[in-house]
Design a protein around this motif. Structure first.
Motif, PDB file in Angstrom:
ATOM      1  N   THR A 181       1.788   6.349  -7.021  1.00 42.15           N
ATOM      2  CA  THR A 181       0.696   7.219  -7.464  1.00 42.15           C
ATOM      3  C   THR A 181       1.132   8.673  -7.449  1.00 42.15           C
ATOM      4  O   THR A 181       0.850   9.435  -8.381  1.00 42.15           O
ATOM      5  CB  THR A 181      -0.533   7.019  -6.559  1.00 42.15           C
ATOM      6  N   ARG A 182       1.822   9.064  -6.373  1.00 42.38           N
ATOM      7  CA  ARG A 182       2.328  10.444  -6.296  1.00 42.38           C
ATOM      8  C   ARG A 182       3.330  10.716  -7.420  1.00 42.38           C
ATOM      9  O   ARG A 182       3.336  11.798  -8.012  1.00 42.38           O
ATOM     10  CB  ARG A 182       2.985  10.684  -4.934  1.00 42.38           C
TER      11      ARG A 182
ATOM     12  N   GLU B 158       1.035   4.041  -2.933  1.00 42.33           N
ATOM     13  CA  GLU B 158       0.831   5.465  -2.658  1.00 42.33           C
ATOM     14  C   GLU B 158       1.976   6.294  -3.236  1.00 42.33           C
ATOM     15  O   GLU B 158       1.753   7.351  -3.846  1.00 42.33           O
ATOM     16  CB  GLU B 158       0.751   5.667  -1.140  1.00 42.33           C
ATOM     17  N   ASN B 159       3.208   5.786  -3.060  1.00 44.35           N
ATOM     18  CA  ASN B 159       4.372   6.505  -3.574  1.00 44.35           C
ATOM     19  C   ASN B 159       4.357   6.550  -5.091  1.00 44.35           C
ATOM     20  O   ASN B 159       4.615   7.592  -5.705  1.00 44.35           O
ATOM     21  CB  ASN B 159       5.649   5.822  -3.074  1.00 44.35           C
TER      22      ASN B 159
ATOM     23  N   ALA C   3       0.826  -1.201   0.000  1.00 44.79           N
ATOM     24  CA  ALA C   3       0.000   0.000   0.000  1.00 44.79           C
ATOM     25  C   ALA C   3       0.864   1.257   0.000  1.00 44.79           C
ATOM     26  O   ALA C   3       0.575   2.228  -0.703  1.00 44.79           O
ATOM     27  CB  ALA C   3      -0.928  -0.005   1.212  1.00 44.79           C
TER      28      ALA C   3
END
Length: 301
Positions: free
Chosen positions: A84-85, A81-82, A77
């Motif tokens: 996606t950024r 998240e990383n 997860a």
């Protein structure tokens, strides 16, 4: 669902901090709130996660399993998240570089190491392609950037940047009849001898040949190491890139033959699809275009 990322983070904190109280402090929660959350997870799963019979609660086998597997999910997860950024910032999740099969990988590895130092999570993939295969890989989307030989196929929507040229040296095994033939060799001298060629890896574009006579017997191999081994074994003749041929000739594993008209050269280009603006693409395009990356491989480098 009881198995939320928050629930898994609570179990992770309890294990890392060694107690409910210290875990609650690390998570910024009241101890009673964290204790209730753990009890709720157990009730929802109908599984006892902690053995509370001793002075301090310990994970049960089921709790330990949930903890260890849950950490994998927490890591995934966080990575998602990383990524996606980074994607929002223009960095590709995956970047594939295709190298023409006559090039060594070693000169590219320092560039990849430098890219990793940027701290990006872009996954890098390297692949070798032969003849039209490098152009095909980019045009079909199998590669984002390629070092390709020859000319661009018409209508493929590709952009190019001149990189340099590779000289080819005609070599045979010491035991091959052409090693003792009069120099320079002519097409008539080599016509009756088997040639070792590397198969074009193109899947959609028309296949290219290396310019040998169509009626000439040939042994087709998959890559440059295979071609080198076949020529060393005396199974056929052929030209090798100068950076490789000079090493093998110096070691006595091959004999250099002079070729009428001089050694052929292959022009190499950086190739990418028009309209692509990924930041990894930009970074590698600029890095590979710098003079000296392929020192000793390209003419003049």
């Amino acid at each position: 669902m009881p198995l939320t990322l928050e629930a898994l983070a609570i179990l992770d904190a309890v294990d890392r901090k060694g107690s409910f109280a210290r875990a609650a402090e690390a998570l910024g929660r009241a101890p009673s709130s964290l204790t209730y959350a753990v009890q709720q997870i157990e009730a929802d799963l109908d599984v006892l996660l902690f053995d509370r019979s001793g002075h301090r609660a310990r994970f049960t086998p089921a709790g330990r399993l949930l903890l260890e597997e849950g950490r994998t999910l927490l890591g995934a997860a966080a990575a998602l998240e990383n990524r996606t950024r980074q994607a929002a910032g223009g960095w590709e999740a995956q970047f594939t570089l295709a190298l023409e099969g006559i090039l060594p990988v070693a000169p590219v590895l320092p560039l990849i190491e430098a890219f990793y130092r940027l701290g990006r999570t872009t996954e890098i993939r390297l692949r070798h392609e032969v003849l039209a295969g490098s152009w095909d890989a980019v045009a079909s989307g199998c590669a984002d950037l390629a070092v390709a030989g020859g000319g661009a196929p018409a209508g493929a929507g590709l952009r190019t940047r001149l990189l340099g040229r590779v000289e080819f040296v005609f070599c045979v095994a010491p035991q091959h009849p052409l090693a003792r033939a009069k120099q320079p060799l002519t097409p008539a001298d080599v016509a009756a001898h088997r040639v070792v060629v590397i198969a074009d890896t193109a899947r959609n574009l028309p296949l290219r040949s290396a310019g040998w006579l169509q009626q000439q017997p040939r042994l087709t191999v998959a890559d440059l190491p295979g071609k080198l081994a076949a020529q060393q074994a005396g199974l056929g003749i052929g030209s090798l890139p100068r950076w490789l041929a000079e090493r093998e000739v110096a070691a006595g594993r091959l004999v250099r033959c002079e070729w009428a008209g001089g050694n052929p050269r292959e022009t190499l280009h950086l190739v990418w699809r028009s309209g692509e603006t990924g930041r990894a693409l930009q970074w590698f395009t600029q890095a590979l275009a710098r003079r000296g990356v392929f020192a000793g491989v390209l003419d003049g480098e």
